[in-house]
Design a protein around this motif. Structure first.
Motif, PDB file in Angstrom:
ATOM      1  N   SER A 139       0.818  -1.216   0.000  1.00 20.14           N
ATOM      2  CA  SER A 139       0.000   0.000   0.000  1.00 20.14           C
ATOM      3  C   SER A 139       0.853   1.268   0.000  1.00 20.14           C
ATOM      4  N   CYS A 140       2.158   1.115  -0.239  1.00 18.99           N
ATOM      5  CA  CYS A 140       3.070   2.258  -0.196  1.00 18.99           C
ATOM      6  C   CYS A 140       3.465   2.717  -1.600  1.00 18.99           C
ATOM      7  N   LEU A 141       4.023   3.902  -1.657  1.00 21.16           N
ATOM      8  CA  LEU A 141       4.592   4.406  -2.904  1.00 21.16           C
ATOM      9  C   LEU A 141       6.086   4.106  -2.895  1.00 21.16           C
ATOM     10  N   LEU A 142       6.546   3.323  -3.859  1.00 25.17           N
ATOM     11  CA  LEU A 142       7.966   2.985  -3.946  1.00 25.17           C
ATOM     12  C   LEU A 142       8.718   4.055  -4.732  1.00 25.17           C
ATOM     13  N   LEU A 143       9.918   4.367  -4.262  1.00 27.34           N
ATOM     14  CA  LEU A 143      10.773   5.361  -4.901  1.00 27.34           C
ATOM     15  C   LEU A 143      11.933   4.631  -5.559  1.00 27.34           C
ATOM     16  N   HIS A 144      12.059   4.769  -6.859  1.00 28.08           N
ATOM     17  CA  HIS A 144      13.025   3.996  -7.628  1.00 28.08           C
ATOM     18  C   HIS A 144      14.182   4.863  -8.117  1.00 28.08           C
ATOM     19  N   ASP A 145      15.386   4.338  -8.007  1.00 35.86           N
ATOM     20  CA  ASP A 145      16.524   4.878  -8.744  1.00 35.86           C
ATOM     21  C   ASP A 145      16.429   4.267 -10.137  1.00 35.86           C
ATOM     22  N   ALA A 146      16.129   5.100 -11.136  1.00 40.51           N
ATOM     23  CA  ALA A 146      15.882   4.582 -12.486  1.00 40.51           C
ATOM     24  C   ALA A 146      17.138   4.056 -13.156  1.00 40.51           C
ATOM     25  N   ALA A 147      18.312   4.422 -12.640  1.00 39.43           N
ATOM     26  CA  ALA A 147      19.572   3.972 -13.250  1.00 39.43           C
ATOM     27  C   ALA A 147      20.563   3.578 -12.152  1.00 39.43           C
ATOM     28  N   PRO A 148      20.261   2.512 -11.383  1.00 41.53           N
ATOM     29  CA  PRO A 148      21.155   2.131 -10.281  1.00 41.53           C
ATOM     30  C   PRO A 148      22.518   1.646 -10.757  1.00 41.53           C
ATOM     31  N   TRP A 149      22.574   1.148 -11.976  1.00 41.95           N
ATOM     32  CA  TRP A 149      23.833   0.753 -12.600  1.00 41.95           C
ATOM     33  C   TRP A 149      23.633   0.786 -14.109  1.00 41.95           C
ATOM     34  N   ARG A 207      14.188 -11.912  -2.752  1.00 39.09           N
ATOM     35  CA  ARG A 207      14.935 -12.508  -1.633  1.00 39.09           C
ATOM     36  C   ARG A 207      14.018 -12.792  -0.451  1.00 39.09           C
ATOM     37  N   TYR A 208      13.042 -11.915  -0.203  1.00 36.31           N
ATOM     38  CA  TYR A 208      12.175 -12.055   0.973  1.00 36.31           C
ATOM     39  C   TYR A 208      10.736 -12.430   0.616  1.00 36.31           C
ATOM     40  N   ASP A 209      10.475 -12.699  -0.660  1.00 37.21           N
ATOM     41  CA  ASP A 209       9.140 -13.094  -1.117  1.00 37.21           C
ATOM     42  C   ASP A 209       8.083 -12.071  -0.689  1.00 37.21           C
ATOM     43  N   VAL A 210       8.369 -10.812  -1.004  1.00 38.12           N
ATOM     44  CA  VAL A 210       7.466  -9.714  -0.674  1.00 38.12           C
ATOM     45  C   VAL A 210       6.792  -9.223  -1.950  1.00 38.12           C
ATOM     46  N   THR A 211       5.486  -9.001  -1.894  1.00 38.50           N
ATOM     47  CA  THR A 211       4.751  -8.471  -3.036  1.00 38.50           C
ATOM     48  C   THR A 211       4.851  -6.955  -3.046  1.00 38.50           C
ATOM     49  N   LEU A 212       5.223  -6.402  -4.180  1.00 36.53           N
ATOM     50  CA  LEU A 212       5.406  -4.960  -4.306  1.00 36.53           C
ATOM     51  C   LEU A 212       4.259  -4.324  -5.091  1.00 36.53           C
ATOM     52  N   PRO A 213       3.942  -3.060  -4.809  1.00 38.33           N
ATOM     53  CA  PRO A 213       2.933  -2.360  -5.601  1.00 38.33           C
ATOM     54  C   PRO A 213       3.485  -2.010  -6.978  1.00 38.33           C
ATOM     55  N   GLU A 214       2.597  -1.822  -7.930  1.00 41.51           N
ATOM     56  CA  GLU A 214       3.046  -1.459  -9.272  1.00 41.51           C
ATOM     57  C   GLU A 214       3.371   0.028  -9.374  1.00 41.51           C
ATOM     58  N   ALA A 215       2.665   0.855  -8.621  1.00 42.09           N
ATOM     59  CA  ALA A 215       2.870   2.298  -8.707  1.00 42.09           C
ATOM     60  C   ALA A 215       4.193   2.690  -8.063  1.00 42.09           C
ATOM     61  N   GLY A 216       4.782   3.744  -8.577  1.00 43.91           N
ATOM     62  CA  GLY A 216       6.028   4.228  -7.998  1.00 43.91           C
ATOM     63  C   GLY A 216       6.519   5.475  -8.690  1.00 43.91           C
ATOM     64  N   CYS A 217       7.468   6.134  -8.054  1.00 45.88           N
ATOM     65  CA  CYS A 217       8.122   7.310  -8.634  1.00 45.88           C
ATOM     66  C   CYS A 217       9.558   6.941  -8.981  1.00 45.88           C
ATOM     67  N   THR A 218      10.066   7.477 -10.083  1.00 42.41           N
ATOM     68  CA  THR A 218      11.435   7.191 -10.484  1.00 42.41           C
ATOM     69  C   THR A 218      12.267   8.468 -10.490  1.00 42.41           C
ATOM     70  N   PHE A 219      13.550   8.295 -10.187  1.00 39.94           N
ATOM     71  CA  PHE A 219      14.507   9.398 -10.166  1.00 39.94           C
ATOM     72  C   PHE A 219      15.762   8.932 -10.890  1.00 39.94           C
ATOM     73  N   ASP A 220      16.476   9.867 -11.506  1.00 39.89           N
ATOM     74  CA  ASP A 220      17.661   9.454 -12.259  1.00 39.89           C
ATOM     75  C   ASP A 220      18.913   9.404 -11.400  1.00 39.89           C
ATOM     76  N   ARG A 221      18.754   9.639 -10.095  1.00 43.75           N
ATOM     77  CA  ARG A 221      19.873   9.534  -9.167  1.00 43.75           C
ATOM     78  C   ARG A 221      19.374   8.955  -7.858  1.00 43.75           C
ATOM     79  N   ALA A 222      20.176   8.084  -7.243  1.00 47.14           N
ATOM     80  CA  ALA A 222      19.768   7.449  -5.998  1.00 47.14           C
ATOM     81  C   ALA A 222      19.583   8.452  -4.877  1.00 47.14           C
ATOM     82  N   ASP A 223      20.428   9.508  -4.834  1.00 49.63           N
ATOM     83  CA  ASP A 223      20.304  10.475  -3.739  1.00 49.63           C
ATOM     84  C   ASP A 223      18.981  11.226  -3.799  1.00 49.63           C
ATOM     85  N   LEU A 224      18.420  11.386  -4.993  1.00 48.86           N
ATOM     86  CA  LEU A 224      17.123  12.050  -5.103  1.00 48.86           C
ATOM     87  C   LEU A 224      16.009  11.173  -4.548  1.00 48.86           C
ATOM     88  N   SER A 225      16.087   9.863  -4.804  1.00 47.16           N
ATOM     89  CA  SER A 225      15.078   8.969  -4.238  1.00 47.16           C
ATOM     90  C   SER A 225      15.176   8.941  -2.716  1.00 47.16           C
TER      91      SER A 225
END
Length: 306
Positions: free
Chosen positions: A191-201, A216-234
């Motif tokens: 039920s959360c908003l995930l914040l993605h680094d769009a270019a982690p590598w 790794r932990y068998d966790v279901t993630l939401p489809e919605a999310g925000c992306t950023f082009d740098r990890a520090d911004l996320s």
């Protein structure tokens, strides 16, 4: 093709050919070389006559390399790059002069910059030039001495040395964790908003880090999310209470200590990638790069198995 003499005219023509082949335009090559378009065309024609082979197919408003031209471009680019780097190395046998390094943006800001003064103070005659980028460096055509990559260490034709490993886990603000009942409840991420680094590598997908952790932990993630082009911004977005970011250990230690971010559940995962220093093989033992590697080795000693 008979072997031509490497006269000044031929060498000049090869350089002109390389620029024209990279630009696929005599006009743009002329601008780079500060020549007229007709002078570039004349140099290429003289080179073709000297080599007795056609290098370009000249079409209306378009240049196309012949198969021979493609082969020559590869060889010339490699050898001109070798010559340029060797000249630079000969001119900087001592620890002085320009030192150009490419580094991922967030690694530069969160890890390297807080430590960089120690390197600069140790080697004051070096003029350190830092450029940030997520893309890999083309050491044949770009004038970087070395680069730091977050990857698998497999870079054909280049020297690479592991600096340190990395672990990662979800982070957010304390207020966000409370509002979404996240503490010790990873299933609430749905039920959360995930914040993605769009270019982690290099060449990574926008949600690759999150998916790796979730599997790794068998966790279901939401489809919605925000992306950023740098990890520090996320991470900054997570501090502002916007959502949950995937935090790398080397980027979040101070933020966790200060309370700017929290880890709602202790579920870290070792990253499949590591940090490497990368350079041309023949440059690995140059004084400048060796000094940088030695310094990085000391700085990362406590983090190699993070």
């Amino acid at each position: 093709m008979r072997l031509p003499k490497l006269t000044g005219s031929v060498l000049s023509g090869l350089h002109c050919f390389l620029i024209a082949a990279e630009q696929m335009s005599f006009t743009r090559a002329a601008e780079i070389l500060c020549l007229t378009q007709s002078a570039v065309s004349h140099k290429i024609k003289n080179l073709e006559d000297s080599l007795e082979v056609k290098l370009f197919i000249r079409q209306p408003r378009k240049l196309v390399l012949t198969e021979e031209g493609k082969r020559l471009q590869v060889v010339v680019a490699q050898n001109f790059g070798d010559i340029a780097h060797e000249i630079r190395d000969l001119k900087t046998l001592e620890l002085s002069g320009d030192f150009n390094v490419a580094v991922p943006p967030t690694f530069a800001q969160s890890w390297l910059l807080p430590r960089l003064k120690r390197f600069i103070d140790k080697y004051p005659a070096l003029r350190f030039h830092l450029r940030t980028r997520n893309e890999l460096v083309d050491f044949q055509t770009e004038s970087f001495d070395c680069a730091i990559y977050f990857g698998n260490g497999k870079y054909p034709g280049l020297y690479s040395e592991k600096l340190m490993g990395e672990s990662m886990l979800p982070v957010c603000s304390h207020e966000y964790a409370l509002a979404h009942e996240l503490y010790e409840n990873p299933e609430k991420l749905i039920s959360c908003l995930l914040l993605h680094d769009a270019a982690p590598w290099a060449r990574a997908g926008r949600n690759d880090e999150w998916q790796y952790w979730a599997q790794r932990y068998d966790v279901t993630l939401p489809e919605a999310g925000c992306t950023f082009d740098r990890a520090d911004l996320s991470l900054q977005a997570a501090e502002q209470g916007i959502g949950v970011a995937m935090g790398r250990n080397s980027f979040i230690v101070e933020k966790l200590e200060s309370g700017c971010l929290v880890t709602p559940f202790a579920m870290p995962v070792q990253s499949p990638l590591n940090y490497y220093i990368v350079c041309r093989r023949e440059m690995a033992m140059s004084p400048r790069i060796k000094a940088f590697i030695d310094w990085l080795t000391v700085e990362t000693e406590d983090m190699k198995d993070a």
